[in-house]
Design an enzyme around this catalytic site. Sequence first.
Site, PDB file in Angstrom:
ATOM      1  N   LYS A  65       0.843  -1.201   0.000  1.00  0.00           N
ATOM      2  CA  LYS A  65       0.000   0.000   0.000  1.00  0.00           C
ATOM      3  C   LYS A  65       0.880   1.254   0.000  1.00  0.00           C
ATOM      4  O   LYS A  65       1.923   1.290   0.667  1.00  0.00           O
ATOM      5  CB  LYS A  65      -0.888  -0.035   1.252  1.00  0.00           C
ATOM      6  CG  LYS A  65      -1.948   1.049   1.332  1.00  0.00           C
ATOM      7  CD  LYS A  65      -2.869   0.804   2.536  1.00  0.00           C
ATOM      8  CE  LYS A  65      -3.943   1.841   2.682  1.00  0.00           C
ATOM      9  NZ  LYS A  65      -4.852   1.570   3.824  1.00  0.00           N
ATOM     10  N   SER A 140      -9.704   1.396   2.775  1.00  0.00           N
ATOM     11  CA  SER A 140      -8.823   2.160   1.925  1.00  0.00           C
ATOM     12  C   SER A 140      -7.746   1.341   1.221  1.00  0.00           C
ATOM     13  O   SER A 140      -7.129   1.827   0.279  1.00  0.00           O
ATOM     14  CB  SER A 140      -8.159   3.272   2.734  1.00  0.00           C
ATOM     15  OG  SER A 140      -7.363   2.733   3.775  1.00  0.00           O
ATOM     16  N   SER A 164      -9.698  -1.068   6.991  1.00  0.00           N
ATOM     17  CA  SER A 164      -9.175  -0.917   5.630  1.00  0.00           C
ATOM     18  C   SER A 164      -8.427  -2.109   5.060  1.00  0.00           C
ATOM     19  O   SER A 164      -8.106  -2.105   3.872  1.00  0.00           O
ATOM     20  CB  SER A 164      -8.280   0.311   5.541  1.00  0.00           C
ATOM     21  OG  SER A 164      -9.094   1.455   5.518  1.00  0.00           O
TER      22      SER A 164
HETATM   23  N1  GLN Z   1     -13.100   3.717   6.257  1.00  0.00           N
HETATM   24  C1  GLN Z   1     -12.451   4.071   7.467  1.00  0.00           C
HETATM   25  C2  GLN Z   1     -12.043   5.520   7.442  1.00  0.00           C
HETATM   26  O1  GLN Z   1     -12.235   6.135   6.466  1.00  0.00           O
HETATM   27  C3  GLN Z   1     -11.283   3.176   7.729  1.00  0.00           C
HETATM   28  C4  GLN Z   1     -10.086   3.563   7.017  1.00  0.00           C
HETATM   29  C5  GLN Z   1      -8.874   2.757   7.382  1.00  0.00           C
HETATM   30  O2  GLN Z   1      -8.965   1.706   8.022  1.00  0.00           O
HETATM   31  N2  GLN Z   1      -7.711   3.281   6.992  1.00  0.00           N
HETATM   32  O3  GLN Z   1     -11.563   6.057   8.378  1.00  0.00           O
END
Ligand code: GLN
Length: 473
Positions: A65, A140, A164
């Site tokens: 990532k 994400s 995510s």
């Molecule tokens: N969807 C969640 C957020 O936007 C989780 C994101 C993540 O785990 N990086 O904060």
Amino acid sequence: MLRNKQCSAVEILNDVNERIDKTENNIGAYLSFNENSLLHAQTIDELLAKNEELSYLAGIPIAVKDNISTKGIRTTCASRMLENYIPPYNATVINKIQDAGMILTGKTNMDEFGMGSSTETSFFKPTHNPHNTDYVPGGSSGGSSAAVAAGESILALGSDTGGSVRQPSSYCGVIGLKPTYGRVSRFGLIAYASSLEQIGPIGKCVKDVAMLQTIISGYDKYDSTSCAHKTEDFYKLLKADVKGLKIGILKEYFSSDINEEIKNSIYNTLSILKKNGAKLKVVSIPMSVYALNSYYILASAEASSNLARYDGVKFGYRTPEYNNLSEMYIKTRSEGFGDEVKRRIMLGTFVLSSDYYEDYHKKAKKMQAVISNEFSDILKDCDILVSPTTTDTAFKIGERINNPIKMINNDFLTVAANITGLPAINVPCGKSSKGLPFGMQFISNKFNEQLLLNTAYAYETYIDGFDFGLKLD
Ligand code: GLN
């Protein structure tokens, strides 16, 4: 095959590169590629030819990532702010996968700074779900999950602040593990909400994920929140056995809002586990319904503080034209960050402000303690907790991007593991009538990744391997 000299590391990499050539135009999983991957694969082949003792994942391609720092390789967090940022050092996990001889294929797309659940907030491009390119891959870490699902890498690393790793893995039909907070070093992971996030492995079978988790685990003196907990070899200790395993079914997470097909498929899985000796019971965590509210307050607060460093002076983008310092800050941050990131910074600044701190941030911290206590009480009686990973299957690209509340509600089932620091895994569980995959989530006690992996492995063994991925030609 690699160890038995039936194939070479270069051949494996070439295979993956062929998949990339074939599918990447439609998927868009990557933001950049590692120009030295072939060289690394050749080096591994030379070492193997000399019968050198190597780690079990030596020669295996891995996608990472783009919020994990890679020395000399652009690391953008999918933000304009870091569009041209080249880290001068490696994240600890990068050193670990390189020491293990893994081959970095490239850096994967994500929601900007990890904020989002669909990979659509990326400054550069959306990523498409390999099972149906009209749909999001989740987020994400959508690029990482899509890359593994599409065969554009064998393994991947994502980061999980509120789901995510698990949510995109559910949407893409792969396995994704969020380790216990402190299990994996965050050194070099570009911070979103430091007290909640962990780097975690994504793969297609439990063995692969267990190997990668073993490689990235362990204490790191550069991360003061990393734990000196003993690291087992999760792969060597894998056991497909659920006899006597006490599984708690999280009542609140099987509500009427959850897609019926997902629920039925999980009930079916549970009956398979029961047949093999697991003991099931329904358990309740009433306060967990506030986990989402608490999460978005805590995560935004930390984000607003962590992202203060992007000021046009020390890192990244600086606006080309300005008349004074204050204008430089304002223009730099207005132009460098996307809408979702700005929303989080504003929300975070608000909940930390002196007038509202008591009403919001302090309450969210209290709720975090209450929820953590509920989970630890239940985990005195149960070994594993089970729930769906997502309320539904993937949604269409564009469908929710202008509806932040709907997007946020999507994280209902994953955030509790981050608030409590507990480890949790997404395991593929079926495909909907629309042909889109979905997963289920197992949660265990802190530092009991082994039990999570064993349960997932047992299920995988009972059903003769997961068959929910794409048929790769
Ligand atoms: N969807 C969640 C957020 O936007 C989780 C994101 C993540 O785990 N990086 O904060």
